[in-house]
Structure formats: C-alpha cells, structure tokens
Design a protein around this motif. Sequence first.
Motif, PDB file in Angstrom:
ATOM      1  N   LEU A  27       0.825  -1.210   0.000  1.00 21.50           N
ATOM      2  CA  LEU A  27       0.000   0.000   0.000  1.00 21.50           C
ATOM      3  C   LEU A  27       0.860   1.263   0.000  1.00 21.50           C
ATOM      4  O   LEU A  27       0.567   2.229  -0.723  1.00 21.50           O
ATOM      5  N   ILE A  28       1.916   1.269   0.802  1.00 25.11           N
ATOM      6  CA  ILE A  28       2.812   2.431   0.832  1.00 25.11           C
ATOM      7  C   ILE A  28       3.494   2.610  -0.523  1.00 25.11           C
ATOM      8  O   ILE A  28       3.596   3.719  -1.055  1.00 25.11           O
ATOM      9  N   GLY A  29       3.970   1.500  -1.098  1.00 29.23           N
ATOM     10  CA  GLY A  29       4.593   1.576  -2.407  1.00 29.23           C
ATOM     11  C   GLY A  29       3.631   2.055  -3.477  1.00 29.23           C
ATOM     12  O   GLY A  29       4.007   2.849  -4.356  1.00 29.23           O
ATOM     13  N   THR A  30       2.386   1.601  -3.410  1.00 30.80           N
ATOM     14  CA  THR A  30       1.370   2.047  -4.376  1.00 30.80           C
ATOM     15  C   THR A  30       1.146   3.547  -4.270  1.00 30.80           C
ATOM     16  O   THR A  30       1.067   4.252  -5.289  1.00 30.80           O
ATOM     17  N   SER A  78      13.819   4.368  -7.794  1.00 27.41           N
ATOM     18  CA  SER A  78      14.377   4.250  -6.442  1.00 27.41           C
ATOM     19  C   SER A  78      13.355   3.656  -5.483  1.00 27.41           C
ATOM     20  O   SER A  78      13.702   2.849  -4.608  1.00 27.41           O
ATOM     21  N   VAL A  79      12.086   4.042  -5.656  1.00 24.29           N
ATOM     22  CA  VAL A  79      11.019   3.449  -4.839  1.00 24.29           C
ATOM     23  C   VAL A  79      10.935   1.950  -5.108  1.00 24.29           C
ATOM     24  O   VAL A  79      10.815   1.138  -4.178  1.00 24.29           O
ATOM     25  N   ILE A  80      11.005   1.574  -6.370  1.00 25.59           N
ATOM     26  CA  ILE A  80      10.949   0.154  -6.729  1.00 25.59           C
ATOM     27  C   ILE A  80      12.115  -0.607  -6.105  1.00 25.59           C
ATOM     28  O   ILE A  80      11.931  -1.695  -5.537  1.00 25.59           O
ATOM     29  N   ALA A  81      13.317  -0.039  -6.185  1.00 24.75           N
ATOM     30  CA  ALA A  81      14.485  -0.692  -5.578  1.00 24.75           C
ATOM     31  C   ALA A  81      14.309  -0.836  -4.069  1.00 24.75           C
ATOM     32  O   ALA A  81      14.661  -1.877  -3.486  1.00 24.75           O
ATOM     33  N   GLY A  82      13.760   0.193  -3.422  1.00 23.59           N
ATOM     34  CA  GLY A  82      13.523   0.114  -1.984  1.00 23.59           C
ATOM     35  C   GLY A  82      12.497  -0.946  -1.634  1.00 23.59           C
ATOM     36  O   GLY A  82      12.662  -1.694  -0.656  1.00 23.59           O
TER      37      GLY A  82
END
Length: 449
Positions: A27-30, A78-82
Amino acid sequence: MRRHPGILDRFRHPAQVIVTGFGMAVLIGTALLTLPIATESGESSGWLAALFTATSAVCVTGLVVVDTATHWSVFGESVIAGLIQVGGLGIMTLATLFTVLVAGRLGLRARIFAQAEAKTLSMTDVRHVVRRVVVFSLVCEAIAAVILTGRFLIGYGEPFGRAVYLGVFHAISAFNNAGFALWSDSLMRFVTDPWICLTIATAVIVGGLGFPVVFELLGTWRRPSRWSVLTRVTVGVTVVLLVGGTLLFLAIEWRNPKTLGALDGPGKLLAAFFTAVMPRTAGFNSIDLADMYPTSWLATDLLMFIGGGSAGTAGGIKVTTFGMLAFVIWAEMRGERDVNIGHRRLPEVAQRQAVSISLVSVALVTVSTYLLLALTPYSLDQVLFEVISAFGTVGLSTGITADATPAGHVLLVLLMFIGRTGPVTLGSALALKDRARRYQLPEERVIVG
C-alpha cells in the motif's frame, strides 16, 4: 488492573503479522508510485499500474504492466528498488532489526515473528541470525554492484554516476530475485557478456538458496558429510535443476534462430545457463522468451513452479518441498515405513506440510489459469506460463502481461502476493487460532489409486 489490548494483541499468529506487513508495504509503495514525480512524464500512473508494480516489487517478482526503463523516473525506480529490498529481506526481518537497534533487546513476541519470517530453527539465536541475514545480504549486493558498475563503466562507457546507479539497482534486483531491469529488453543486449550474465546469475543463485543453507555452507562447505538434511536437499536439487535445465534448453533451442541459433557455442552455453537460472524466480531474460518453443515454455513452467530454496528470496513451492516429495515417493515405492534422507528420518509433519503446500499450489495455479483464460484471449500455454510466473514470484513473461485486462491484472496481483507470503502462511494468518484435537478416531484403511 486490566490492560487494554494493543495492536499486536489483535494478531495472535506470526503469519498474520507477516501478511499484514507485506500488505502495508504494498500500500505504501502504491501510494508513492501514484505520485506524478514517480513517472518520466510527470503524470500519475493510476492506481492499478502503481498497485501492480508495487506488489511485483515487494513480492520480488518482476512482472510489469509498464516499461520500467521508460515509464518510471529516477524517483520511481528508487522506490521500486527500496520495495525490492524490503520484500527480499522480509518485513519481519527488518522490523526485528529496528527493534534490536532501538531497544537493544528483543521481546518474546517479536522473536516469534522474526522466527516465522526468517524460518530459523530456534528462537534463542533469532537476533543474531537477523543481523547476519542483513549484513550478508548487503555484502553480497555490494560485491555484485561493484562488478556490474565496473563492467558498465569500462565495457560500455557509461558515465560514473550512471554506472553506479545501474550496478546498484541490478545488484539489488538480482540478489533479491526480483528481475526488474532498467532496459526495455531486460538483459538481451548482454546475452553473450559473461561479466553481466554470470554476476547476476550468481547473485540470483546465492539469494535463492536460503539464508540457513548459505550460512551452513560458509562454515562446512569442505565437509559435506556434516551438512544438514535441509542443506543436502537444497544443494542437491538445485544442482540437478540447474544442470538439467541448461542441457534441456540447449537441446531444445540449439537451432532456434530467434533464441540460441544465432549465437556461437560459448554464447549458446551462457544463454542456456542464464535461462535455466532465472526460473528460480529471478525474472531476467537474455533471450526473447516469446520466441522460445512451447516445449521450452513447459520446461520453464516446471522450474518456476519448483522455485528456489527455503528462507531465501526465491519463490515457488521451494526445492526442499520438491526434494522431500521425491524421497516420500521413493520410500513408498520401496515399501518403507519411514522416509530417510541420508542418515536422518524425515518427520511426518514435514511430509504433510510438503504435500499440503504442493497440492494447494497446484489447485491455486489451476483455478487461476482457468480464470485468466476466461479474462484474456491468449492461449493456454501463454496463460499457464503467466500464472506460474506470478505465483512463483518469478517475473518471466511471454509478453502478455501489459495487454491483459484490468481484471487479469488484479488476479496476477493476488497471485504474486499469495506466492510471496505462501499459501499455508496466508491460510494460517486468516485463522483465528490454532485448533488442537484432543482425541483420536479409530483407524480405517482406504483404497488408494
């Protein structure tokens, strides 16, 4: 004085916290990926594309509905990598580490949760194990990043900053078996480059072996006789699958002009090995999977369904489950009452777990394949490939992911989430409490077969 229940008191089983943790990360990533700053165009991707990408990253899958290389900005990548890093290490592993760093000690409940995620065999050393897992993961990623950075810098003339960025991103993606790449063709442009392909393949294998196996191998690699059953089964089945898969892809695709046919001998061997490694749930590809023969798709389906090692970054039913079932069948064929692996007897509870995980997984794949066939116009072999890839958190595709219907995308999202948290883990998370029967019924033989 009666204490009011806290948040943790609502979750009586560790699996509930694990599933909730992964769900919160998705949810946070979305939410982050729906921000305009996350895309190159500066426009929001919409909730479905963001949800699909976030789930694929947290569940270290690699399936995408938009081109990672051109759609997402540096912030989005960067979000995806995290998210990949969080999903690979495990929500509870990270939470346990933070607890240790902040509080300096670990409560019983937190240790139980960490044990459930890291699959350690005793609670007394959970804190030590979690620290080793994190340090080992970061060291492996750093080594892979240095090699990849050097290759991009020297071999391909990338600027230093870009080379470092590419090296770090793909090291994280490889070690965590995620399969996200920053090129539209994945790694097809590097099909004959051993520095790129072997570095990524090695990171995938090490990350997919499972942390208990890796730690045991580091200490006893010279003395195989002292290996535990877990390590013996994991290493043995892994070697068989890697060698067998490589030889099979070589035999099937040797003359295919669209895959291995255009390469020389060493190039064919490297590409076949890389293709055999990736179904361990990594998701990179150095040849176009859409141009492979259907027989190669079927072989890939089997490898993806089996997956990698337990307690690692790989998915699937796990090589340990597959190996245990093989020994169960062998013992049954020989008429033996006990299932023995080496000089150890396999407990009945482990046998039931292996059978349960396998049958639940087969049922889930079957039902999902039927539903996706009804939702899309694609053939059975393409849909089956896509479903197993999502369930096994692999990320390989024949090219139909982006063109599936919104309902199909939602189905794949659910498959990736279930594949990462595990059918049995998800089922136990939904249960309110454990049910123990305090009596036994009379035994009756049933005709089988």
